[in-house]
Design a protein around this motif. Sequence first.
Motif, short mmCIF file in Angstrom:
data_model
loop_
_atom_site.label_atom_id
_atom_site.label_comp_id
_atom_site.label_asym_id
_atom_site.label_seq_id
_atom_site.Cartn_x
_atom_site.Cartn_y
_atom_site.Cartn_z
N ARG A 80 -1.77 10.87 15.27
CA ARG A 80 -0.41 10.64 14.78
C ARG A 80 0.27 11.95 14.39
O ARG A 80 1.47 12.13 14.59
CB ARG A 80 -0.45 9.69 13.57
N ALA A 97 2.58 8.64 4.08
CA ALA A 97 2.34 9.26 5.38
C ALA A 97 3.62 9.24 6.22
O ALA A 97 4.00 10.24 6.81
CB ALA A 97 1.21 8.55 6.10
N LEU A 98 4.30 8.10 6.24
CA LEU A 98 5.53 8.03 7.03
C LEU A 98 6.60 8.94 6.45
O LEU A 98 7.37 9.56 7.17
CB LEU A 98 6.05 6.59 7.10
N HIS A 152 4.23 6.03 15.35
CA HIS A 152 4.91 6.31 14.07
C HIS A 152 5.11 7.80 13.86
O HIS A 152 6.02 8.22 13.16
CB HIS A 152 4.09 5.76 12.90
N GLY A 153 4.22 8.60 14.46
CA GLY A 153 4.34 10.05 14.33
C GLY A 153 5.66 10.58 14.86
O GLY A 153 6.03 11.71 14.58
N GLY A 203 8.54 0.13 9.02
CA GLY A 203 7.32 0.67 9.64
C GLY A 203 6.07 0.41 8.84
O GLY A 203 5.02 0.13 9.41
N ALA A 204 6.15 0.50 7.51
CA ALA A 204 4.92 0.42 6.72
C ALA A 204 4.90 -0.77 5.76
O ALA A 204 3.89 -1.46 5.65
CB ALA A 204 4.74 1.71 5.91
N PHE A 254 9.02 2.15 15.49
CA PHE A 254 8.38 1.15 14.64
C PHE A 254 7.15 0.57 15.30
O PHE A 254 6.16 0.25 14.65
CB PHE A 254 9.35 0.01 14.34
N PRO A 301 5.02 -4.70 7.62
CA PRO A 301 3.76 -5.13 8.23
C PRO A 301 2.68 -5.40 7.19
O PRO A 301 1.90 -6.33 7.33
CB PRO A 301 3.36 -3.94 9.11
N LYS A 312 -6.97 10.62 2.74
CA LYS A 312 -7.22 9.20 3.00
C LYS A 312 -6.47 8.87 4.28
O LYS A 312 -5.46 9.47 4.58
CB LYS A 312 -6.72 8.35 1.84
N GLU A 362 0.83 -1.22 0.00
CA GLU A 362 0.00 0.00 0.00
C GLU A 362 0.85 1.26 0.00
O GLU A 362 1.77 1.39 0.82
CB GLU A 362 -0.85 0.01 1.27
N GLU A 385 -0.21 4.59 0.42
CA GLU A 385 -0.59 5.72 1.27
C GLU A 385 0.15 5.73 2.61
O GLU A 385 0.66 6.78 3.00
CB GLU A 385 -2.10 5.77 1.49
N PRO A 386 0.21 4.59 3.33
CA PRO A 386 0.95 4.65 4.60
C PRO A 386 2.41 5.02 4.39
O PRO A 386 3.00 5.72 5.21
CB PRO A 386 0.82 3.22 5.14
N CYS A 446 -4.48 6.47 5.52
CA CYS A 446 -3.05 6.22 5.47
C CYS A 446 -2.47 5.63 6.74
O CYS A 446 -1.35 5.95 7.12
CB CYS A 446 -2.27 7.50 5.20
N LEU A 447 -3.22 4.79 7.43
CA LEU A 447 -2.63 4.11 8.59
C LEU A 447 -2.00 2.81 8.12
O LEU A 447 -2.36 2.28 7.07
CB LEU A 447 -3.71 3.79 9.62
N VAL A 448 -1.04 2.31 8.89
CA VAL A 448 -0.49 0.99 8.60
C VAL A 448 -1.48 -0.02 9.17
O VAL A 448 -1.68 -0.08 10.39
CB VAL A 448 0.90 0.82 9.24
N ARG A 449 -2.11 -0.80 8.30
CA ARG A 449 -3.31 -1.53 8.70
C ARG A 449 -3.09 -2.60 9.74
O ARG A 449 -3.92 -2.81 10.61
CB ARG A 449 -3.94 -2.17 7.45
N ARG A 450 -1.98 -3.34 9.61
CA ARG A 450 -1.82 -4.50 10.49
C ARG A 450 -1.15 -4.16 11.81
O ARG A 450 -0.69 -5.05 12.51
CB ARG A 450 -1.00 -5.57 9.78
N ARG A 451 -1.04 -2.89 12.11
CA ARG A 451 -0.40 -2.51 13.36
C ARG A 451 -1.46 -1.97 14.31
O ARG A 451 -2.53 -1.54 13.90
CB ARG A 451 0.65 -1.43 13.08
N ILE A 460 6.18 12.30 7.58
CA ILE A 460 6.58 12.49 8.98
C ILE A 460 8.08 12.70 9.07
O ILE A 460 8.59 13.23 10.04
CB ILE A 460 6.12 11.25 9.80
#
Lengths: 266, 267
Positions: free
Chosen positions: B181, A174-175, B124-125, A188-189, B136, A192, B109, A168, A170-171, B111-116, A178
């Motif tokens: 975040r 986003a990172l 993560h911020g 991180g993205a 991480f 996972p 959107k 994906e 988008e994440p 934009c989160l890491v889904r499986r976390r 940051i």
Amino acid sequence: MVDPRQTAPGRFTGFSPINFVLLVALGAMILASMGQVSPTPQQLVDGVPGMVNLVGRMLPPNTEPAFLARIGVRILETFQIALVGAAIGILLSLPIAWCAARKVSPLGRGHVVVKAFVSFLRTVPDLVWALLFVASIGLGAVAGTMTIMVDTVGFCGRFFAEAMEDAEKEPQEALSAIGAGKGSILVGAILPDIMPSLINSSLFALEKAVRSSVVLGLVGAGGIGQELKVAFDLFQYQNASMIILAIFLIVMVMEVMTDKLRAYIQ
Amino acid sequence: MLDLVTDTATDTAHTAPPQVPLIEARGLCKSYDRRKMILDGIDLEITKGERIALIGSNGSGKSTLLKSLIGLHSISGGSLRCFGDPVSAQSSRAQRLNMRRQTGFVFQKHCLVRRRSVLSNVIHGLFGEPGSWRAFSHSLASRDWRERAMQALADVDLADKAMDRADMLSGGQQQRVAIARALVRRPRLLIADEPAASLDPVSGQNVMNLFTQLCQTHAITLIYTSHDMAHAVDHADRVVALKHGKILFDRPASRVTRAHLQDTFDG
Ligand SMILES: Nc1ncnc2c1ncn2[C@@H]1O[C@H](COP(=O)(O)OP(=O)(O)OP(=O)(O)O)[C@@H](O)[C@H]1O
Ligand SMILES: [Mg+2]
């Protein structure tokens, strides 16, 4: 922007005269080759007594305890070759795949070189690698482990890299907003997100490793294949049949195990 | 104009140093395909502590502008400075890091890491801070970081979901995690692309109130987009309208009239 006068595409757009000619040529080639390499009915009929004779000499499989013990040790060695080779290969594949993945790679455009390297590892057949390692390292299990390792990197390197490219976006963006670097984005993205696909590919790699470690012995790279070759060379067909049964067992046990693991992970 | 500047310069010389704008765009252009200009000569100056609402119809380039501001998209023309540093493809990694470390960005959107876990996502911020390899996952993060993340989650009313997987939350809840975040790093500049779009009216109002309160207590600069005109007018000092890649108007929120809004969204 769509042109209202645009007509619907024809139904057989992909089928040009050139394609037709190519198809006919392919058919002709298959027919011509059949005459040269496929068995004639006469050969098949003549071969039957030979096969029956061979199977007759293979039965019953040798079940002497001493022989079984020797086979057991070899089976263990086969598993060790497959496990160690695949484990090291999978670990090596992660950084290699990272470097090979488009847009993700820390090497930028250089990712093509790594990708080509992985393709090279994959296209050379495993028995050829085994011959190379036997010639350079010497006979035995170490050459087998090296072979499985290289084979696994060729396989996992490609699938891991593809998974990383498809992760994906988008994440990751986003990172990156940051202030995370490429390495942080990977851990991180990306990882996972693609973990299920990584595990799946790794399990396939393990299955593949067990299957190829079985035959590596034919060229002297350790494992049960070595016994098989000796048995055939010395016409010990009852030993050979026992070994074939053992190989069948190994591969089956492995596949059942990976299937169970896969179901557990889903 | 010139005398005005000298006037204020003598006026404020003994109170504060002349303000460098936090963001300064001059003739900013952006095109994705080198044919259609999405942003076409944007002049924008944003000073510290301002709250800016960016409005415009769908596809008018709001998200594109926000992403360009911190260099997530390379610009095609004009000049852009953020925190005093030029933003361009040539910006060094250090400049980029300096800029992004002080910025919180909430995407349109989620934009989160889904499986976390939700908590890991908030932590993560803190990427980009010293020792950020610990960002991480919540299990690696220091106690201080985890407490900061929990506070940020509490600010968006999600403290009870900290250990849930991010993709198990509803869309609006995910949006609030993304806000947490962005806030956990205590940014100096907060950029939020439709922060309230998928939130219910009460949560949307809460988020906007939270932003306003943060901006007042911590002197955060806020730039946000919204399709909710009440949000745009009530929580901003200035409203900037985009239309056809240009700035249609840029005026104090108190002086935005119905006619202005009509103009923005017409044809
Ligand atoms: N990554 C991209 N590649 C190519 N074109 C893009 C890309 N992102 C946006 N665009 C185009 O740029 C234009 C502006 O998009 P943008 O997302 O900035 O609009 P927006 O003002 O945020 O709209 P909305 O209110 O729907 O969020 C659109 O026409 C879109 O097609
Ligand atoms: Mg948008």
